[in-house]
Structures are given as structure tokens and as C-alpha cells.
Scaffold this motif. Sequence first.
Motif, short mmCIF file in Angstrom:
data_model
loop_
_atom_site.label_atom_id
_atom_site.label_comp_id
_atom_site.label_asym_id
_atom_site.label_seq_id
_atom_site.Cartn_x
_atom_site.Cartn_y
_atom_site.Cartn_z
N ILE A 8 -13.77 0.67 -7.53
CA ILE A 8 -13.87 0.67 -8.99
C ILE A 8 -15.23 0.09 -9.37
CG2 ILE A 8 -11.40 0.59 -9.45
CD1 ILE A 8 -11.70 -2.44 -9.89
N MET A 9 -15.70 0.46 -10.57
CA MET A 9 -17.05 0.09 -10.99
C MET A 9 -17.04 -0.99 -12.08
SD MET A 9 -19.00 2.13 -9.20
CE MET A 9 -20.55 2.33 -10.04
N LYS A 10 -15.85 -1.47 -12.48
CA LYS A 10 -15.76 -2.47 -13.54
C LYS A 10 -16.35 -1.93 -14.84
CE LYS A 10 -17.81 -6.54 -13.08
NZ LYS A 10 -18.38 -6.85 -14.40
N LYS A 11 -15.97 -0.69 -15.19
CA LYS A 11 -16.54 -0.02 -16.36
C LYS A 11 -15.50 0.34 -17.42
CE LYS A 11 -20.93 0.43 -15.04
NZ LYS A 11 -22.06 -0.14 -15.81
N ASN A 12 -14.32 0.81 -16.98
CA ASN A 12 -13.35 1.34 -17.93
C ASN A 12 -11.94 0.96 -17.50
OD1 ASN A 12 -11.40 3.40 -19.00
ND2 ASN A 12 -13.22 4.08 -20.10
N LEU A 13 -11.30 0.08 -18.24
CA LEU A 13 -10.00 -0.44 -17.85
C LEU A 13 -8.94 0.65 -17.76
CD1 LEU A 13 -8.21 -2.86 -17.16
CD2 LEU A 13 -7.89 -3.24 -19.61
N ALA A 14 -8.92 1.58 -18.72
CA ALA A 14 -7.90 2.62 -18.72
C ALA A 14 -7.97 3.48 -17.47
CB ALA A 14 -8.04 3.49 -19.97
N ASP A 15 -9.18 3.78 -16.99
CA ASP A 15 -9.36 4.60 -15.80
C ASP A 15 -9.15 3.80 -14.52
OD1 ASP A 15 -9.91 6.90 -17.20
OD2 ASP A 15 -12.09 6.68 -17.07
N GLU A 16 -9.54 2.53 -14.53
CA GLU A 16 -9.59 1.78 -13.28
C GLU A 16 -8.33 0.99 -12.99
OE1 GLU A 16 -14.42 1.31 -12.97
OE2 GLU A 16 -13.27 -0.38 -13.73
N ALA A 17 -7.54 0.66 -14.01
CA ALA A 17 -6.30 -0.08 -13.77
C ALA A 17 -5.36 0.67 -12.82
CB ALA A 17 -5.61 -0.39 -15.09
N PRO A 18 -5.15 1.99 -13.00
CA PRO A 18 -4.27 2.70 -12.05
C PRO A 18 -4.79 2.67 -10.61
CG PRO A 18 -4.62 4.01 -14.04
CD PRO A 18 -5.59 2.88 -14.10
N VAL A 19 -6.11 2.63 -10.44
CA VAL A 19 -6.68 2.59 -9.10
C VAL A 19 -6.38 1.25 -8.44
CG1 VAL A 19 -8.80 2.77 -7.74
CG2 VAL A 19 -8.50 4.19 -9.79
N VAL A 20 -6.53 0.16 -9.20
CA VAL A 20 -6.21 -1.16 -8.67
C VAL A 20 -4.74 -1.23 -8.29
CG1 VAL A 20 -6.11 -3.64 -9.19
CG2 VAL A 20 -8.03 -2.26 -10.03
N HIS A 21 -3.86 -0.74 -9.16
CA HIS A 21 -2.42 -0.75 -8.86
C HIS A 21 -2.10 0.12 -7.64
CE1 HIS A 21 -1.30 -3.20 -12.22
NE2 HIS A 21 -1.75 -2.34 -13.13
N ALA A 22 -2.77 1.26 -7.52
CA ALA A 22 -2.54 2.13 -6.36
C ALA A 22 -2.97 1.44 -5.07
CB ALA A 22 -3.29 3.45 -6.52
N ALA A 23 -4.12 0.76 -5.09
CA ALA A 23 -4.58 0.05 -3.90
C ALA A 23 -3.57 -1.00 -3.47
CB ALA A 23 -5.94 -0.59 -4.18
N ILE A 24 -3.02 -1.73 -4.42
CA ILE A 24 -2.03 -2.77 -4.10
C ILE A 24 -0.74 -2.15 -3.60
CG2 ILE A 24 -0.59 -4.59 -5.09
CD1 ILE A 24 -2.96 -5.20 -6.99
N ALA A 25 -0.27 -1.10 -4.28
CA ALA A 25 0.99 -0.47 -3.88
C ALA A 25 0.89 0.16 -2.50
CB ALA A 25 1.38 0.60 -4.91
N GLN A 26 -0.27 0.75 -2.19
CA GLN A 26 -0.47 1.42 -0.90
C GLN A 26 -1.06 0.50 0.16
OE1 GLN A 26 -2.91 4.87 -1.81
NE2 GLN A 26 -1.64 5.39 -3.57
N GLN A 27 -1.35 -0.75 -0.23
CA GLN A 27 -1.95 -1.73 0.68
C GLN A 27 -3.24 -1.19 1.30
OE1 GLN A 27 -0.73 -5.26 1.72
NE2 GLN A 27 -0.54 -4.71 -0.43
N ARG A 28 -4.12 -0.73 0.42
CA ARG A 28 -5.40 -0.18 0.84
C ARG A 28 -6.55 -1.10 0.41
NH1 ARG A 28 -5.05 4.64 2.99
NH2 ARG A 28 -3.24 5.94 2.56
N PRO A 29 -7.68 -1.04 1.11
CA PRO A 29 -8.84 -1.82 0.69
C PRO A 29 -9.31 -1.40 -0.70
CG PRO A 29 -9.13 -0.97 2.93
CD PRO A 29 -7.92 -0.30 2.37
N LEU A 30 -9.90 -2.37 -1.41
CA LEU A 30 -10.47 -2.11 -2.74
C LEU A 30 -11.88 -2.68 -2.78
CD1 LEU A 30 -9.99 -1.11 -5.69
CD2 LEU A 30 -9.34 -3.47 -6.23
N GLU A 31 -12.82 -1.85 -3.17
CA GLU A 31 -14.20 -2.30 -3.39
C GLU A 31 -14.44 -2.41 -4.88
OE1 GLU A 31 -18.67 -0.52 -2.63
OE2 GLU A 31 -17.26 -0.54 -0.95
#
Length: 270
Positions: A8-31
Motif C-alpha cells: 500500500i502507498m498510504k494514499k487512499n484509505l477507501a482503496d487501501e483498507a481492504p488490502v490491509v485486511h486481506a493481508a491480515i486475513a491471508q497472513q501475507r506480508p504487507l509493504e
Amino acid sequence: MQKFGYKIMKKNLADEAPVVHAAIAQQRPLEVGLYSGDAEIWEFIVATLREAVQPIPINTHFNHYQATLFGLDRQEEALHQQFSSAKAIGSAYSIMHAHKYSLSHRPAFRDALGEHLTRQLRLLERFCVEYDHPVHIENTFHSLAFYRWLFELVERLALRYVHCCFDLGHAKIWSPESLPQWLQWLHELEGKGVWLHFHLHANNGLTDQHLTFAESESLGLNSADDYTQTWDYFTALAQLQQQFPDSRKVFEVKPGFAVANMELVMARLA
């Protein structure tokens, strides 16, 4: 396959929040890109990662408009801020560009460039030691020959905290070498104890488009060429996983397409 992650680029909460949640749910690395952005996004990232039942691997990407290797001696305040932010969210290491522009390719200036980068690398190592936080230098506007030379310098200086980030899309635009040639060099680096991190995205070879691999298919770009040689993109990704199974591989694509891109790639690599 949990070495494949999101950015995620720390630019748009509406677009990036689902990515953060997906990373946590799938136990994947997050940059997390440490670029200028809304404070609300930063607060969301910090709180969400802290509240996760199962922590996930985090790394950060320094803002290359504020801190790059070439200009570190003029960017120390910004660098302190970047390191502090990285540590605040539990980042294991960060990514840094050599410069925001291309450096000189002229042989006549190579000694002067080497002397300058030696000073900057030693300063970077001092920061890394102070924060106990490694930094990976990412390939951008230069050929493989330049990065081979740069990491020979890192080796001669015996730096313990400076490592390598390989960007799949950048190498296609800004270097004449093929992907197999890059991978051979990365194997050599790994054999010397250098840690590797990967940025994954597609492009047409003309500009840095950061396309998803679904987009690459729809645009007719997912085929063997002079860069990938005998591989299409999915075969290339499988090669990365096979050859570098312990390294994180982060998809640098638009956040609105990130989850679908992950699903497609994982299905192809299954």
C-alpha cells in the motif's frame, strides 16, 4: 506461498483498507510506502496492525522524494523520520532507491561516483545500526552492470545492513539484460549473504505502468520476449518462487486491483 504479499502507498484509505485486511486475513506480508499521505490512513494502519490477532510480516518503502542513497548527507532529518516510522509499525526492513534520477553512466566519472556512494553507504550503515533496521537498495534507472558494481562496493565496505530489492518491472524498462541474467546475479548475491526482496508488476517495457498480471494478459503482454526469454509472466513468477523460496515477493499494483491480482496469480501457480 505466503511469501507473496501486498503493498500500500498510504494514499487512499477507501482503496487501501481492504488490502490491509486481506493481508491480515491471508497472513501475507504487507509493504507500506512511507510517502506523504492522510494522517487518517497512517492511524488506521498502525491501529489495524496492532489489533491483528495474528501478526503479519511488515516492511516499509522509504519516500524516494525525500531520502535516497545518493543524497543521504543532505537528507538526514528526513531519514530519521523514515526510520522512526518504519520502526513504529514493526517493519523488519525498508526499501530505498539509489536516486530519484539516473546516475552518471560515464566511465570518466565512475571513480568520483564510487567515492561519493562510499560516503553515503557508510552513512546509511550508521543509520541502520542506530535503528537496528536493514535497508534494501532497489533497482531503478540503471543496468545490471551498475548494480553489480554497486553491490561489489557494498561487499568491499563489509556493510552488514545493506541488502537488495529486485523490481521485476523496472529491470524490463531500464536494463538491457534478460530476466535470467538478473536472476543469476541475485543467486550470486544470496550466496554472499545478501538478503533479497522482490517487487512484482508487469509493464509493456516502455514505461513504469505497474500493471497487474490480469491486465498484462488482457493487453497481450503476457508472453515470452527478449526480457523474459522463454517464460511468460506466470512462469517467471513460478521461477522466482522456486529459486528464492525464502524471500518476500510483493505485488506493486494499484490497490483497487491488488486482491484480485493475488487470487489470479495464486490460482496460476497452484
